[in-house]
Design a protein around this motif. Structure first.
Motif, PDB file in Angstrom:
ATOM      1  N   PRO A 294     -27.892-103.039-111.217  1.00 25.58           N
ATOM      2  CA  PRO A 294     -29.085-102.332-111.745  1.00 25.58           C
ATOM      3  C   PRO A 294     -30.234-103.262-112.117  1.00 25.58           C
ATOM      4  CG  PRO A 294     -27.370-102.446-113.400  1.00 25.58           C
ATOM      5  CD  PRO A 294     -26.776-103.020-112.162  1.00 25.58           C
ATOM      6  N   ASP A 295     -29.912-104.537-112.400  1.00 22.00           N
ATOM      7  CA  ASP A 295     -30.981-105.435-112.826  1.00 22.00           C
ATOM      8  C   ASP A 295     -30.720-106.831-112.269  1.00 22.00           C
ATOM      9  OD1 ASP A 295     -28.939-106.522-114.426  1.00 22.00           O
ATOM     10  OD2 ASP A 295     -29.479-105.207-116.081  1.00 22.00           O
ATOM     11  N   ASP A 296     -31.652-107.725-112.559  1.00 23.36           N
ATOM     12  CA  ASP A 296     -31.548-109.091-112.027  1.00 23.36           C
ATOM     13  C   ASP A 296     -30.339-109.831-112.588  1.00 23.36           C
ATOM     14  OD1 ASP A 296     -33.782-108.642-110.538  1.00 23.36           O
ATOM     15  OD2 ASP A 296     -35.162-109.644-111.946  1.00 23.36           O
ATOM     16  N   ALA A 297     -30.028-109.626-113.846  1.00 21.74           N
ATOM     17  CA  ALA A 297     -28.885-110.316-114.450  1.00 21.74           C
ATOM     18  C   ALA A 297     -27.584-109.894-113.779  1.00 21.74           C
ATOM     19  CB  ALA A 297     -28.832-110.042-115.945  1.00 21.74           C
ATOM     20  N   ALA A 298     -27.438-108.587-113.541  1.00 27.01           N
ATOM     21  CA  ALA A 298     -26.231-108.090-112.889  1.00 27.01           C
ATOM     22  C   ALA A 298     -26.162-108.608-111.451  1.00 27.01           C
ATOM     23  CB  ALA A 298     -26.208-106.571-112.904  1.00 27.01           C
ATOM     24  N   LYS A 299     -27.342-108.670-110.802  1.00 28.35           N
ATOM     25  CA  LYS A 299     -27.350-109.193-109.427  1.00 28.35           C
ATOM     26  C   LYS A 299     -26.950-110.672-109.403  1.00 28.35           C
ATOM     27  CE  LYS A 299     -30.742-106.051-107.359  1.00 28.35           C
ATOM     28  NZ  LYS A 299     -32.042-105.964-106.661  1.00 28.35           N
ATOM     29  N   ALA A 300     -27.450-111.449-110.368  1.00 29.76           N
ATOM     30  CA  ALA A 300     -27.110-112.877-110.423  1.00 29.76           C
ATOM     31  C   ALA A 300     -25.618-113.064-110.659  1.00 29.76           C
ATOM     32  CB  ALA A 300     -27.914-113.569-111.504  1.00 29.76           C
ATOM     33  N   ASP A 301     -25.065-112.216-111.573  1.00 30.09           N
ATOM     34  CA  ASP A 301     -23.623-112.315-111.839  1.00 30.09           C
ATOM     35  C   ASP A 301     -22.814-111.926-110.607  1.00 30.09           C
ATOM     36  OD1 ASP A 301     -21.352-112.621-113.727  1.00 30.09           O
ATOM     37  OD2 ASP A 301     -21.094-110.480-113.302  1.00 30.09           O
ATOM     38  N   ALA A 302     -23.226-110.847-109.916  1.00 27.49           N
ATOM     39  CA  ALA A 302     -22.514-110.407-108.712  1.00 27.49           C
ATOM     40  C   ALA A 302     -22.632-111.441-107.597  1.00 27.49           C
ATOM     41  CB  ALA A 302     -23.052-109.061-108.248  1.00 27.49           C
ATOM     42  N   LEU A 303     -23.833-112.068-107.518  1.00 23.69           N
ATOM     43  CA  LEU A 303     -24.030-113.089-106.483  1.00 23.69           C
ATOM     44  C   LEU A 303     -23.157-114.317-106.746  1.00 23.69           C
ATOM     45  CD1 LEU A 303     -25.607-113.838-103.948  1.00 23.69           C
ATOM     46  CD2 LEU A 303     -27.401-114.791-105.431  1.00 23.69           C
ATOM     47  N   ALA A 304     -23.025-114.698-108.014  1.00 26.42           N
ATOM     48  CA  ALA A 304     -22.174-115.839-108.364  1.00 26.42           C
ATOM     49  C   ALA A 304     -20.715-115.551-108.004  1.00 26.42           C
ATOM     50  CB  ALA A 304     -22.312-116.164-109.849  1.00 26.42           C
ATOM     51  N   LYS A 305     -20.264-114.342-108.321  1.00 23.55           N
ATOM     52  CA  LYS A 305     -18.888-113.972-107.966  1.00 23.55           C
ATOM     53  C   LYS A 305     -18.693-113.904-106.453  1.00 23.55           C
ATOM     54  CE  LYS A 305     -17.867-111.454-112.217  1.00 23.55           C
ATOM     55  NZ  LYS A 305     -17.510-110.135-112.823  1.00 23.55           N
ATOM     56  N   LEU A 306     -19.761-113.487-105.767  1.00 20.35           N
ATOM     57  CA  LEU A 306     -19.670-113.454-104.300  1.00 20.35           C
ATOM     58  C   LEU A 306     -19.529-114.869-103.740  1.00 20.35           C
ATOM     59  CD1 LEU A 306     -19.809-111.883-101.649  1.00 20.35           C
ATOM     60  CD2 LEU A 306     -22.310-112.038-101.771  1.00 20.35           C
ATOM     61  N   HIS A 307     -20.287-115.815-104.322  1.00 14.67           N
ATOM     62  CA  HIS A 307     -20.162-117.212-103.891  1.00 14.67           C
ATOM     63  C   HIS A 307     -18.742-117.737-104.139  1.00 14.67           C
ATOM     64  CE1 HIS A 307     -24.121-118.309-102.475  1.00 14.67           C
ATOM     65  NE2 HIS A 307     -24.701-117.765-103.558  1.00 14.67           N
ATOM     66  N   GLU A 308     -18.177-117.389-105.281  1.00 13.70           N
ATOM     67  CA  GLU A 308     -16.818-117.824-105.574  1.00 13.70           C
ATOM     68  C   GLU A 308     -15.825-117.223-104.577  1.00 13.70           C
ATOM     69  OE1 GLU A 308     -15.934-116.753-109.550  1.00 13.70           O
ATOM     70  OE2 GLU A 308     -17.392-118.126-110.456  1.00 13.70           O
ATOM     71  N   GLY A 309     -16.026-115.967-104.247  1.00 15.26           N
ATOM     72  CA  GLY A 309     -15.155-115.323-103.267  1.00 15.26           C
ATOM     73  C   GLY A 309     -15.272-115.956-101.893  1.00 15.26           C
ATOM     74  N   VAL A 310     -16.509-116.278-101.515  1.00 17.55           N
ATOM     75  CA  VAL A 310     -16.707-116.942-100.224  1.00 17.55           C
ATOM     76  C   VAL A 310     -16.034-118.315-100.222  1.00 17.55           C
ATOM     77  CG1 VAL A 310     -18.426-117.957 -98.685  1.00 17.55           C
ATOM     78  CG2 VAL A 310     -18.811-115.681 -99.654  1.00 17.55           C
ATOM     79  N   ASP A 311     -16.158-119.038-101.337  1.00 18.62           N
ATOM     80  CA  ASP A 311     -15.517-120.355-101.430  1.00 18.62           C
ATOM     81  C   ASP A 311     -13.997-120.233-101.316  1.00 18.62           C
ATOM     82  OD1 ASP A 311     -17.941-121.601-101.680  1.00 18.62           O
ATOM     83  OD2 ASP A 311     -17.887-121.687-103.896  1.00 18.62           O
ATOM     84  N   ARG A 312     -13.426-119.219-101.993  1.00 18.86           N
ATOM     85  CA  ARG A 312     -11.972-119.035-101.908  1.00 18.86           C
ATOM     86  C   ARG A 312     -11.557-118.676-100.486  1.00 18.86           C
ATOM     87  NH1 ARG A 312     -12.707-116.521-107.011  1.00 18.86           N
ATOM     88  NH2 ARG A 312     -12.820-114.485-106.020  1.00 18.86           N
ATOM     89  N   ALA A 313     -12.317-117.795 -99.852  1.00 22.13           N
ATOM     90  CA  ALA A 313     -11.982-117.412 -98.480  1.00 22.13           C
ATOM     91  C   ALA A 313     -12.126-118.596 -97.529  1.00 22.13           C
ATOM     92  CB  ALA A 313     -12.874-116.259 -98.029  1.00 22.13           C
TER      93      ALA A 313
END
Length: 440
Positions: free
Chosen positions: A244-263
């Motif tokens: 819904p907002d930039d903070a949530a997007k930044a948090d989701a993007l960080a988790k996405l980066h972590e997921g990509v790194d794990r994969a």
């Protein structure tokens, strides 16, 4: 002529014919010698039978046949001719008591002379006639062998074909198989010469069957393990889209980066595991400075250690030459260091020690993490297995890869508690300086 059957048949037939030829030569010589003795005996007997006959003055045989086998001459002691069996034959003008060879009228004669009372008896026979008779006798003895030569050739062809029939059966049995049928080939009824080949083939089939089984299990496990991180990536993308907002997007993007790194890490480990899988190609050994290789591996994971403020300590000689596969050993050291860093304490330390103990080289890596329970130390080498107490993310492939590389080098690995409080991994390499030493 690539056919074993044709080659063996021709060689065996040639050997049989050469043997027959040698037999014929020996038989001819023996027959000739025996006939010489027999003809000499006949000449002597004829001469002895004439010694008591009455005197025949100027008598000649009525026959003028030049093919007579024996010529008889009887002389008086004074040199008067008493008897001549064939006037057309030469008159021997001298007599040597006993056997002698005489040239007369362009022919060679075998002569036996006998002195009996007042007469000299000479019995002669042409040498070529004697030898022709001996050759004829020898050829008569060889005639059956020559007559049976075609039959011998057919028999050799059939025997060779019958002896090679197990090879044809073996080829048919192997040709009917595919990658799904890798059972051992039966050695029943096979000749002793073929059995080692079939045993080697069965050994290869066993290794292929094990390799295919490992491959299928690896693919199934990899598919299962990839499903979770890919599903997580998909969910994180959905969360990013719904933020819904930039903070949530930044948090989701960080988790996405972590997921990509794990994969990414999982896929890299899968590729390494596939390259170092059991029953794969043997290690490409070469003399390598193991100390330098360990230093390079430490440099590879240095940035990861910094993120957790972990101190990397190394104790190794300046140079240590060892016959190894440098690419695979670097993967081994890097995986052990990666595990030690991931499962160690923040602000902790990882200690690496390399030592040369005469007939072996020891590589020891210790951390201060939670360690591994004794009952899990065997299972920890299984693919995708992670201990129940492990909290850090990982692929579960690191130690499996390490175990495969250790086995490919004929080394040994031990896990035990570390003096730092975590896990101590010790790898024992046999001290070899060349690939030939490895193969001994």
């Amino acid at each position: 002529m690539n056919s074993i059957r044709s080659r063996l048949s021709v060689f065996l037939l040639l050997a049989a014919m050469l043997t027959a030829l040698g037999t014929g030569v020996v038989t001819y010589r023996q027959t000739l010698a025996e006939n010489e003795e027999l003809f000499d005996y006949q000449l002597r007997q004829i001469a002895l039978s004439l010694r008591n006959q009455g005197l025949v003055v100027n008598s000649y045989a009525d026959s003028n046949d030049e093919t007579l086998e024996v010529v008889v001459q009887i002389w008086t002691v004074s040199g008067t001719m008493l008897y001549l069996s064939n006037p057309g034959d030469p008159i021997f003008d001298r007599a040597t008591i006993g056997f002698t060879d005489v040239n007369a009228n362009n022919r060679r004669w075998r002569v036996f002379s006998l002195a009996a009372r007042d007469r000299i008896i000479q019995v002669a026979q042409p040498l070529e006639l004697r030898r022709d008779l001996a050759a004829t006798a020898a050829l008569r003895g060889l005639a059956p062998l020559l007559a049976f030569a075609p039959l011998m050739a057919l028999l050799i062809w059939w025997l060779v074909g019958s002896s090679l029939s197990p090879l044809k059966r073996l080829a048919t049995e192997v040709g009917q198989r595919d990658a799904r049928i890798l059972d051992e080939v039966s050695v029943a009824g096979l000749p002793d010469e073929i059995a080692p080949l079939v045993q080697a083939l069965n050994s290869l089939l066993i290794r292929l069957k094990r390799a295919f089984a490992n491959q299928r299990a690896f693919v199934a496990d990899a598919a299962h393990e990839l499903r979770s991180p890919l599903t997580a990536l998909k969910l994180q993308l959905q969360l990013l889209a719904r933020a819904p907002d930039d903070a949530a997007k930044a948090d989701a993007l960080a988790k996405l980066h972590e997921g990509v790194d794990r994969a990414t890490h999982l896929i890299e480990q899968l590729l390494v595991a596939a390259q170092t899988a059991p029953n794969d190609t043997v290690a490409q050994l070469e003399s390598t400075d193991l100390s330098e290789l360990v230093r390079q591996s430490i440099a590879d994971v240095f940035s990861l250690a910094q993120t957790r403020r972990i101190t990397l300590e190394a104790n190794a000689p300046e140079h240590l030459q060892l016959s190894i596969d440098p690419a695979r050993i670097r993967i081994l050291v890097r995986n052990l260091l990666d595990n030690a860093i991931r499962y160690g304490r923040d602000d902790g330390s990882v200690h690496v020690q390399l030592s040369n103990d005469h007939d072996r080289v020891l590589l020891v890596i210790e951390d201060d993490g939670p360690g591994i329970d004794a009952h899990d130390r065997e299972r920890i080498f299984d693919r995708f297995y992670r201990g129940p107490a492990q909290q850090q993310s990982g692929s579960g492939l690191g130690l499996s890869i390490v175990k495969n590389i250790v086995e490919q080098h004929g080394a040994r690995i031990e896990l035990e508690p570390s003096r730092l409080g975590g896990l101590k991994v010790t790898i024992f390499f046999a001290h070899r300086t060349s690939e030939s030493d490895f193969r001994k």
